[in-house]
Design a protein around this motif. Structure first.
Motif, PDB file in Angstrom:
ATOM      1  N   GLY A  89     -33.578-109.669 -12.237  1.00 57.97           N
ATOM      2  CA  GLY A  89     -33.414-110.598 -11.125  1.00 57.97           C
ATOM      3  C   GLY A  89     -34.397-111.758 -11.198  1.00 57.97           C
ATOM      4  O   GLY A  89     -34.022-112.921 -11.079  1.00 57.97           O
ATOM      5  N   HIS A  90     -35.639-111.425 -11.406  1.00 55.85           N
ATOM      6  CA  HIS A  90     -36.688-112.452 -11.459  1.00 55.85           C
ATOM      7  C   HIS A  90     -36.446-113.404 -12.619  1.00 55.85           C
ATOM      8  O   HIS A  90     -36.577-114.630 -12.481  1.00 55.85           O
ATOM      9  CB  HIS A  90     -38.056-111.784 -11.584  1.00 55.85           C
ATOM     10  CG  HIS A  90     -39.198-112.744 -11.674  1.00 55.85           C
ATOM     11  ND1 HIS A  90     -39.500-113.640 -10.659  1.00 55.85           N
ATOM     12  CD2 HIS A  90     -40.094-112.979 -12.660  1.00 55.85           C
ATOM     13  CE1 HIS A  90     -40.543-114.366 -11.023  1.00 55.85           C
ATOM     14  NE2 HIS A  90     -40.924-113.999 -12.228  1.00 55.85           N
ATOM     15  N   LEU A  91     -36.064-112.864 -13.757  1.00 53.59           N
ATOM     16  CA  LEU A  91     -35.802-113.697 -14.925  1.00 53.59           C
ATOM     17  C   LEU A  91     -34.653-114.669 -14.657  1.00 53.59           C
ATOM     18  O   LEU A  91     -34.729-115.862 -14.972  1.00 53.59           O
ATOM     19  CB  LEU A  91     -35.485-112.822 -16.135  1.00 53.59           C
ATOM     20  CG  LEU A  91     -35.060-113.557 -17.414  1.00 53.59           C
ATOM     21  CD1 LEU A  91     -36.156-114.502 -17.894  1.00 53.59           C
ATOM     22  CD2 LEU A  91     -34.704-112.557 -18.517  1.00 53.59           C
ATOM     23  N   LEU A  92     -33.591-114.157 -14.049  1.00 53.84           N
ATOM     24  CA  LEU A  92     -32.440-115.012 -13.741  1.00 53.84           C
ATOM     25  C   LEU A  92     -32.850-116.155 -12.817  1.00 53.84           C
ATOM     26  O   LEU A  92     -32.418-117.304 -12.993  1.00 53.84           O
ATOM     27  CB  LEU A  92     -31.327-114.181 -13.104  1.00 53.84           C
ATOM     28  CG  LEU A  92     -30.637-113.155 -14.028  1.00 53.84           C
ATOM     29  CD1 LEU A  92     -29.740-112.223 -13.214  1.00 53.84           C
ATOM     30  CD2 LEU A  92     -29.835-113.848 -15.113  1.00 53.84           C
ATOM     31  N   GLN A  93     -33.683-115.853 -11.857  1.00 50.00           N
ATOM     32  CA  GLN A  93     -34.176-116.897 -10.951  1.00 50.00           C
ATOM     33  C   GLN A  93     -34.916-117.979 -11.721  1.00 50.00           C
ATOM     34  O   GLN A  93     -34.785-119.179 -11.437  1.00 50.00           O
ATOM     35  CB  GLN A  93     -35.147-116.296  -9.921  1.00 50.00           C
ATOM     36  CG  GLN A  93     -34.617-115.151  -9.099  1.00 50.00           C
ATOM     37  CD  GLN A  93     -34.002-115.618  -7.779  1.00 50.00           C
ATOM     38  OE1 GLN A  93     -33.784-116.819  -7.589  1.00 50.00           O
ATOM     39  NE2 GLN A  93     -33.727-114.682  -6.890  1.00 50.00           N
ATOM     40  N   GLN A  94     -35.685-117.549 -12.733  1.00 42.02           N
ATOM     41  CA  GLN A  94     -36.486-118.521 -13.486  1.00 42.02           C
ATOM     42  C   GLN A  94     -35.625-119.419 -14.367  1.00 42.02           C
ATOM     43  O   GLN A  94     -35.933-120.589 -14.573  1.00 42.02           O
ATOM     44  CB  GLN A  94     -37.500-117.785 -14.370  1.00 42.02           C
ATOM     45  CG  GLN A  94     -38.638-117.134 -13.601  1.00 42.02           C
ATOM     46  CD  GLN A  94     -39.583-116.396 -14.533  1.00 42.02           C
ATOM     47  OE1 GLN A  94     -39.293-115.301 -15.000  1.00 42.02           O
ATOM     48  NE2 GLN A  94     -40.729-117.005 -14.810  1.00 42.02           N
ATOM     49  N   ILE A  95     -34.546-118.905 -14.901  1.00 36.49           N
ATOM     50  CA  ILE A  95     -33.769-119.730 -15.829  1.00 36.49           C
ATOM     51  C   ILE A  95     -32.652-120.512 -15.151  1.00 36.49           C
ATOM     52  O   ILE A  95     -32.166-121.508 -15.668  1.00 36.49           O
ATOM     53  CB  ILE A  95     -33.194-118.899 -17.002  1.00 36.49           C
ATOM     54  CG1 ILE A  95     -32.149-117.890 -16.531  1.00 36.49           C
ATOM     55  CG2 ILE A  95     -34.322-118.218 -17.765  1.00 36.49           C
ATOM     56  CD1 ILE A  95     -31.515-117.116 -17.683  1.00 36.49           C
ATOM     57  N   LYS A  96     -32.247-120.068 -13.964  1.00 36.55           N
ATOM     58  CA  LYS A  96     -31.118-120.732 -13.295  1.00 36.55           C
ATOM     59  C   LYS A  96     -31.265-122.254 -13.182  1.00 36.55           C
ATOM     60  O   LYS A  96     -30.340-122.993 -13.493  1.00 36.55           O
ATOM     61  CB  LYS A  96     -30.863-120.114 -11.922  1.00 36.55           C
ATOM     62  CG  LYS A  96     -29.742-120.811 -11.139  1.00 36.55           C
ATOM     63  CD  LYS A  96     -29.504-120.139  -9.803  1.00 36.55           C
ATOM     64  CE  LYS A  96     -28.240-120.660  -9.136  1.00 36.55           C
ATOM     65  NZ  LYS A  96     -28.321-122.069  -8.700  1.00 36.55           N
ATOM     66  N   PRO A  97     -32.428-122.751 -12.741  1.00 36.35           N
ATOM     67  CA  PRO A  97     -32.522-124.200 -12.523  1.00 36.35           C
ATOM     68  C   PRO A  97     -32.368-125.024 -13.805  1.00 36.35           C
ATOM     69  O   PRO A  97     -32.007-126.199 -13.750  1.00 36.35           O
ATOM     70  CB  PRO A  97     -33.934-124.389 -11.949  1.00 36.35           C
ATOM     71  CG  PRO A  97     -34.403-123.045 -11.547  1.00 36.35           C
ATOM     72  CD  PRO A  97     -33.688-122.055 -12.390  1.00 36.35           C
ATOM     73  N   VAL A  98     -32.654-124.422 -14.948  1.00 38.58           N
ATOM     74  CA  VAL A  98     -32.738-125.215 -16.188  1.00 38.58           C
ATOM     75  C   VAL A  98     -31.723-124.807 -17.240  1.00 38.58           C
ATOM     76  O   VAL A  98     -31.668-125.382 -18.326  1.00 38.58           O
ATOM     77  CB  VAL A  98     -34.164-125.116 -16.789  1.00 38.58           C
ATOM     78  CG1 VAL A  98     -35.153-125.870 -15.910  1.00 38.58           C
ATOM     79  CG2 VAL A  98     -34.585-123.669 -16.954  1.00 38.58           C
ATOM     80  N   LEU A  99     -30.914-123.798 -16.949  1.00 35.33           N
ATOM     81  CA  LEU A  99     -29.931-123.352 -17.931  1.00 35.33           C
ATOM     82  C   LEU A  99     -28.913-124.462 -18.173  1.00 35.33           C
ATOM     83  O   LEU A  99     -28.298-124.950 -17.213  1.00 35.33           O
ATOM     84  CB  LEU A  99     -29.229-122.093 -17.420  1.00 35.33           C
ATOM     85  CG  LEU A  99     -28.270-121.393 -18.393  1.00 35.33           C
ATOM     86  CD1 LEU A  99     -29.062-120.760 -19.539  1.00 35.33           C
ATOM     87  CD2 LEU A  99     -27.451-120.333 -17.654  1.00 35.33           C
TER      88      LEU A  99
END
Lengths: 291, 291
Positions: free
Chosen positions: B76-86
Motif C-alpha cells: 500500500g505504502h509503495l503504491l502511494q509513493q509511485i502513483k503521483p509519478v508513474l
C-alpha cells in the motif's frame, strides 16, 4: 542361522526378507505358504523361496522360524490352523504395521503367557508390491521395530533380531502401545491426511481447475495417497484408538490455525509456522538419508 | 521488448525474472528499488540488475514496466509513493501468491477503473531465497497465471504475457477469485496442513520417539513445513476467505474419515481411499514432470 523359515504371505515384505536371508546364507530352507499356488510357484521360479505348500500345518512342521505376513483379517484363522502343530521351540513373528491388534490375535489363540511370539514391524516399502517387487536390499539401513512383551522369551527375541540384522536392518525395541501411538502420529495420520486432502479437492466445484493447477507441493503431499487402500484400510481398522487420538489432536491444532487466520493474527501465525519449520529442519538434519 | 523494467523487491522471483530477460535481450535496462542499498548493490554485482535507487519515485520515472515484488504489508505504502509519478503508459504487474488482496490494494490507491495493472502469479520457487538464489532458468516450463480484470487494458496484459513468455514460462489466465480458490486448495491448504502436522507432533507426549521414528512419508509430507514462515503468514492473511473455506471443507472430510474409522467401516474406508488413489494417480500421469 535358521533351519527352516516359513513365510505365510509371500509378498514384497516376506519375499524381500527371504531374498536378503538367501544372500546372507542365513536359512537352510525357506518354505512359502498361502492359498495361491500360482503365486507361490512364481515365488519359487523367482528364487525367492525354495518350495511351497498350501497347507499351513504341513508348512510349520519342523519349522524353527515362522513369519506371519498375511492381512490382519486372515490372521486369526491362520493361527488356529498352525497352533496344534507348531513345534514347541518354533518362534512366531510378524511384519505388520500395527502391533496391538496382532498381539491380541495371538493371545486369543495361544493364550496370555505364550512366550514365543515376537511382534515385529519392518519400516520399509516400495511403491510396488507383490513378490515380483521383492528385492534383497529392501531392508538395508531400514529400521525394524520389535515389540516383545514382558513374557516373551528373550532368546526368541534375540533370534528374530539376528534374522533381521542379517538383512542389513537397524533393530530397535519399543513397547507395543508406544509403537502404535508413534506410528499413528508419524505414518498413519499423514496417510489419512493425504487421502482426505485428495478427497476434499475431488469434491470441490473447481475440481478441474484444481487438478490442473495442483503444483509440486500437492504432488509431494499426496504421494502417499497413492498407497495401497487395502493395506491402509487394515491399518485404520487395527490401530483405531491411537489413530483417532492423533486425528483429534490434529483437528484441534488445525482449528487453532484457522482461528489465527480468522483473527488475522499474523504474529501468532508466524510464530507457529517458524517453530514448525525449525523442528522439521532439525529433524531432517538428525535423520539424514535414513529418514 | 521493454525499455525500462523496474523491480521493487529484488529477491529470488524478481531477480530470476531479470536474469531470464537479460538472457533473452528483452529489456534495455533493469532498475532495482528497495530500502536496502547493500542488497541492491549485490544485485548489481551479480549482474541481476543494471542499476538501483532507493527512491521509488525516481525508480518509475520513464519506466514502461513495473514489477511489484514486495511483501503484501509494504504494498500500500509503495503504491502511494509511485502513483503521483508513474508514467501514463507504464504497466504495473506483480508476482504475489494471492491476487484478490493486491487487486484491492491497487484499487484503493489508483481507483476502481485503473486499467494498467495486470495481476500475475509465477508458480515457481526454490528452497533457497534472496537475490543470491536467483537463476535465469527458474521459469522455464513453469506456469505463470495472469488474472486481468474486466477493465484491464488488453494490450497491457499482452505485454506482461510477452515478458513472461520470454523467460520460457507457460502463460495462463484465470479470474481473480478462481485463482485464489484454486491456490487455496492446491497450495495454501497443504502448507497449513504440513505446519499443523509438525505442530501436532511437537506437542505430543511421545514427542522424542515420534521425531526419532518419523519415516519417509513424514519427510515428504512435511517438506513444505520448511517453507518461509513470513511468506506463508502473508499468504494466510491475504487469502483468508478462500483458505478458511478449504480448511472447513477439509475438516469436514477428515471428520468423515474419523467416523468411518470409529465405526470400523472397512468397506467405506477402502472405497474412499481407492477413489483418492485413483484420482491422484491420474493427476500424476496428466501433469507428468511439470506438476
Amino acid at each position: 542361522m535358521i533351519n527352516k523359515l516359513v513365510i505365510f504371505g509371500v509378498g514384497l515384505i516376506g519375499g524381500s526378507l527371504a531374498l536378503a536371508l538367501r544372500e546372507a546364507h542365513f536359512c537352510k530352507t525357506v518354505v512359502g505358504c498361502s492359498r495361491n499356488a500360482v503365486h507361490l510357484q512364481k515365488a519359487v521360479d523367482l528364487g525367492v523361496i525354495d518350495s511351497f505348500t498350501l497347507d499351513p500345518a504341513e508348512a510349520v512342521r519342523d519349522a524353527d522360524m515362522v513369519l506371519l505376513a498375511v492381512p490382519m483379517g486372515a490372521m486369526g484363522h491362520l493361527l488356529q490352523q498352525i497352533k496344534p502343530v507348531l513345534p514347541a521351540d518354533a518362534i512366531l513373528t510378524d511384519a505388520g504395521s500395527t502391533k496391538g491388534s496382532v498381539v491380541a490375535e495371538v493371545e486369543q489363540v495361544f493364550g496370555a503367557d505364550f512366550s514365543r511370539f515376537v511382534p515385529g514391524h519392518p519400516i520399509a516399502g516400495r511403491e510396488k508390491s507383490g513378490v515380483e517387487a521383492a528385492i534383497p536390499d529392501l531392508y538395508i539401513d531400514r529400521r525394524v521395530i520389535l515389540t516383545p512383551l514382558p513374557h516373551t522369551d528373550p532368546q526368541a527375541t534375540a533370534k528374530v533380531e539376528a534374522m533381521w540384522k542379517a538383512t542389513g536392518a537397524l533393530l530397535e525395541r519399543m513397547p507395543v502401545a508406544l509403537h502404535d501411538q508413534v506410528l499413528a502420529a508419524t505414518s498413519h495420520l499423514p496417510h489419512v491426511l493425504a487421502f482426505a486432502l485428495v478427497d476434499t479437492l475431488l469434491n470441490m466445484p473447481q475440481r478441474e481447475d484444481i487438478l490442473r493447477y495442483a503444483a509440486g507441493g500437492f504432488r509431494d503431499f499426496t504421494r502417499i495417497a497413492s498407497s495401497d487402500p487395502v493395506m491402509w484400510r487394515d491399518i485404520c481398522l487395527t490401530n483405531k484408538p491411537a489413530i483417532l487420538d492423533v486425528i483429534a489432536a490434529f483437528q484441534h491444532n488445525l482449528g487453532e490455525f484457522a482461528a489465527m487466520i480468522d483473527a488475522q493474527d499474523g504474529e501468532a501465525l508466524h510464530n507457529r509456522m517458524a517453530k514448525a519449520k525449525q523442528a522439521r529442519d532439525n529433524y531432517v538434519i538428525a535423520v539424514g538419508s535414513t529418514g
